[in-house]
Design a protein around this motif. Structure first.
Motif, PDB file in Angstrom:
ATOM      1  N   ARG A 351       0.934  -1.009  -0.012  1.00 53.80           N
ATOM      2  CA  ARG A 351      -0.057   0.148   0.016  1.00 53.80           C
ATOM      3  C   ARG A 351       0.754   1.268   0.061  1.00 53.80           C
ATOM      4  O   ARG A 351       1.867   1.322   0.803  1.00 53.80           O
ATOM      5  N   GLY A 352       0.746   2.061  -1.080  1.00 52.00           N
ATOM      6  CA  GLY A 352       1.364   3.305  -1.015  1.00 52.00           C
ATOM      7  C   GLY A 352       0.545   4.613  -0.766  1.00 52.00           C
ATOM      8  O   GLY A 352       1.045   5.972  -1.008  1.00 52.00           O
ATOM      9  N   GLY A 353      -0.776   4.430  -0.231  1.00 50.81           N
ATOM     10  CA  GLY A 353      -1.650   5.611   0.088  1.00 50.81           C
ATOM     11  C   GLY A 353      -2.903   5.125  -0.225  1.00 50.81           C
ATOM     12  O   GLY A 353      -3.189   4.005  -0.704  1.00 50.81           O
ATOM     13  N   PRO A 354      -3.864   5.902  -0.023  1.00 48.48           N
ATOM     14  CA  PRO A 354      -5.545   5.519  -0.202  1.00 48.48           C
ATOM     15  C   PRO A 354      -5.678   5.167  -1.681  1.00 48.48           C
ATOM     16  O   PRO A 354      -5.318   5.754  -2.618  1.00 48.48           O
ATOM     17  N   GLY A 355      -6.005   3.714  -1.837  1.00 53.07           N
ATOM     18  CA  GLY A 355      -6.405   3.381  -3.280  1.00 53.07           C
ATOM     19  C   GLY A 355      -5.285   3.273  -4.009  1.00 53.07           C
ATOM     20  O   GLY A 355      -5.280   3.230  -5.129  1.00 53.07           O
ATOM     21  N   LEU A 356      -3.730   3.230  -3.547  1.00 53.52           N
ATOM     22  CA  LEU A 356      -2.588   3.416  -4.326  1.00 53.52           C
ATOM     23  C   LEU A 356      -1.643   2.469  -3.690  1.00 53.52           C
ATOM     24  O   LEU A 356      -1.248   2.365  -2.689  1.00 53.52           O
ATOM     25  N   SER A 357      -0.947   1.726  -4.830  1.00 56.81           N
ATOM     26  CA  SER A 357      -0.162   0.502  -4.394  1.00 56.81           C
ATOM     27  C   SER A 357       1.044   0.532  -5.298  1.00 56.81           C
ATOM     28  O   SER A 357       1.074   1.279  -6.369  1.00 56.81           O
ATOM     29  N   LEU A 358       2.126   0.059  -4.712  1.00 55.21           N
ATOM     30  CA  LEU A 358       3.462  -0.172  -5.615  1.00 55.21           C
ATOM     31  C   LEU A 358       3.955  -1.605  -5.596  1.00 55.21           C
ATOM     32  O   LEU A 358       3.844  -2.076  -4.385  1.00 55.21           O
ATOM     33  N   THR A 359       4.669  -1.730  -6.430  1.00 58.75           N
ATOM     34  CA  THR A 359       5.499  -3.196  -6.480  1.00 58.75           C
ATOM     35  C   THR A 359       6.927  -2.622  -7.162  1.00 58.75           C
ATOM     36  O   THR A 359       6.897  -1.833  -7.761  1.00 58.75           O
ATOM     37  N   GLU A 360       7.744  -3.749  -6.789  1.00 60.83           N
ATOM     38  CA  GLU A 360       9.175  -3.656  -7.186  1.00 60.83           C
ATOM     39  C   GLU A 360       9.251  -4.373  -8.436  1.00 60.83           C
ATOM     40  O   GLU A 360       8.927  -5.359  -8.321  1.00 60.83           O
ATOM     41  N   VAL A 361       9.962  -4.017  -9.524  1.00 59.98           N
ATOM     42  CA  VAL A 361      10.182  -4.739 -10.859  1.00 59.98           C
ATOM     43  C   VAL A 361      11.817  -5.047 -10.787  1.00 59.98           C
ATOM     44  O   VAL A 361      12.448  -3.915 -10.660  1.00 59.98           O
ATOM     45  N   THR A 362      12.168  -6.304 -11.221  1.00 62.74           N
ATOM     46  CA  THR A 362      13.514  -6.457 -11.156  1.00 62.74           C
ATOM     47  C   THR A 362      13.790  -7.378 -12.692  1.00 62.74           C
ATOM     48  O   THR A 362      13.021  -8.191 -12.956  1.00 62.74           O
ATOM     49  N   VAL A 363      14.733  -6.961 -13.255  1.00 64.81           N
ATOM     50  CA  VAL A 363      15.009  -7.527 -14.557  1.00 64.81           C
ATOM     51  C   VAL A 363      16.509  -8.187 -14.564  1.00 64.81           C
ATOM     52  O   VAL A 363      17.399  -7.480 -14.274  1.00 64.81           O
ATOM     53  N   ARG A 364      16.397  -9.409 -14.747  1.00 65.13           N
ATOM     54  CA  ARG A 364      17.756 -10.266 -14.526  1.00 65.13           C
ATOM     55  C   ARG A 364      17.795 -11.167 -15.754  1.00 65.13           C
ATOM     56  O   ARG A 364      16.947 -10.845 -16.761  1.00 65.13           O
ATOM     57  N   ALA A 365      18.407 -12.099 -15.775  1.00 61.24           N
ATOM     58  CA  ALA A 365      18.652 -13.132 -17.116  1.00 61.24           C
ATOM     59  C   ALA A 365      17.363 -13.477 -17.772  1.00 61.24           C
ATOM     60  O   ALA A 365      17.265 -13.342 -18.956  1.00 61.24           O
TER      61      ALA A 365
END
Length: 410
Positions: A351-365
């Motif tokens: 949760r990043g705020g009311p009605g707002l969310s975040l995720t982390e994206v990782t790029v590997r092989a």
């Protein structure tokens, strides 16, 4: 139903969703990154045994209290970072406390200036103060590294400035090379030492356009991790002047970090340095392709207020922000993986705020095979499933509200 029972049911539902996501990831045919920590024990040990002979003589005796393969790892890291010496630690939390405790003894000032979003402030349960008698003070709360002006203008003395490179909780962000050198100079003007929290320092060379030796050479001491970017089993290292490292080894023993044998972790770190370190610039470059495609894909799918941060990633990791609740997004990600074999968003949503969310994206092989069109197609599919989850969630809420109203009327 009591509030306690409702909370228990919600927690159970959240746990079930988490387990579904984990299973979906393991079965997914396409992901942007596959961290070894998700593999089975058999797979991890098999890969280690296949790769370890390339980096160390397995006919040598095992390490005892830090000799052998551990010493070889310490020497290798010191060479890479261009420092006089290096000490292996079981965790970065321990390594950084020891480093800053040693510096406090030298400067006579236990105050550590750092960012409000730095790892010790967010994730270590106040260990600096509770365990190591250090006094952290926050230079800034802005979602970027401290500036030279902020360091010069800070209202009280400090013995050490700690800089997390990159600053993970701000979006894996880095300053420019010029900004970094100016911040270091500003700290030195105040007679403070500079310590780099370099848990992910390995992947900063592409952004800075400088080799590791030049980057580490700006600081008085540097901590690096072996599992975050290098896919090791764990472990960390503290690199710096020989006198500091020797004292740090004494404190490592006092903190309980003098382990009898550590050869599996040390070998996995050496493998990571040999296998993953050379590929990190390629991952960073492709992360920028993925990030641009994500932005374009969300725009084409008419997903409101979708954000990729930073727009041009500084490392091979970045954040994605969407205006939905975390469980809704996690459900859509799980469904996409279960039904198509593609998992675009494998990390947890927060949760990043009311009605707002975040995720982390990782790029590997695993992500290097994704073209921009592949990413945009996956975004379109994810957006369709997200709309379905939102519609179902709203329908369920409406039903609950109706049933609740009918219960009251009775």
């Amino acid at each position: 139903m009591t509030n306690t029972a409702e909370q228990g049911e919600e927690k159970s539902a959240h746990q079930r969703l988490r387990e579904r996501r984990a299973v979906a990831f393991r079965k997914a045919e396409r992901v942007l990154a596959r961290g070894g920590f998700r593999d089975t024990l058999r797979d991890r040990l098999t890969l280690l045994l296949e790769a370890a002979p390339r980096v160390y003589d397995l006919d040598e005796p095992g390490d005892i209290y830090g000799d052998g393969v551990v010493e070889a790892l310490e020497k290798r890291v010191a060479e890479l970072l261009g420092t006089e010496a290096c000490a292996f630690f079981p965790t970065g939390t321990m390594a950084q406390q020891v480093a800053l405790r040693c510096w406090a003894g030298r400067t006579g000032n236990p105050t550590v200036a750092l960012h409000a979003l730095s790892h010790p402030e967010v994730w270590e349960r106040g260990a600096f103060t509770t365990v190591s008698e250090l006094r952290p003070v926050q230079v800034t709360r802005e979602p970027r590294l401290p500036t030279a002006e902020e360091v010069r203008a800070f209202e009280e003395p400090f013995g050490a400035l700690m800089l997390e490179l990159p600053l993970r909780d701000a979006g894996f962000v880095l300053p420019s090379w010029e900004e970094l050198t100016e911040v270091v100079e500003a700290a030195r003007e105040r007679d403070a030492v500079v310590h780099f929290d370099g848990a992910r320092l390995w992947e900063t060379t592409h952004h800075f356009g400088r080799p590791l030796r030049d980057i580490a050479g700006l600081a008085d001491s540097v901590y690096v991790s072996f599992y975050k970017s290098l896919d090791g089993f764990g472990g960390a290292a503290l690199a710096g002047p020989r006198t500091l490292v020797e004292e740090a080894k004494t404190w490592r023993h006092r903190y309980g970090g003098m382990l009898f044998q550590q050869f599996p972790t040390a070998l996995s770190a050496l493998v990571g340095l040999e296998r993953e370190l050379p590929r990190l610039p390629e991952y960073v470059a492709h992360a920028r392709v993925v990030a641009a495609a994500l932005r374009e894909g969300f725009a084409e799918a008419d997903v409101p207020w979708a954000r990729v941060h930073p727009e041009v990633p500084h490392t091979h990791e970045f954040q994605v922000w969407l205006p939905y609740e975390a469980d809704v997004l996690a459900e859509a990600a799980a469904r996409q993986a279960e039904e198509t074999g593609t998992m675009l968003f494998a990390a947890a949503w927060a949760r990043g705020g009311p009605g707002l969310s975040l995720t982390e994206v990782t790029v590997r092989a695993a992500g290097l095979t994704w073209t921009a069109d592949d990413v945009k197609a996956a975004v379109a599919d994810f957006a369709t499933r997200l709309a379905q989850v939102v519609e179902a969630s709203e329908a369920a809420q409406a039903t609950q509200a109706t049933e609740g109203a009918e219960g009251v009327s009775r």
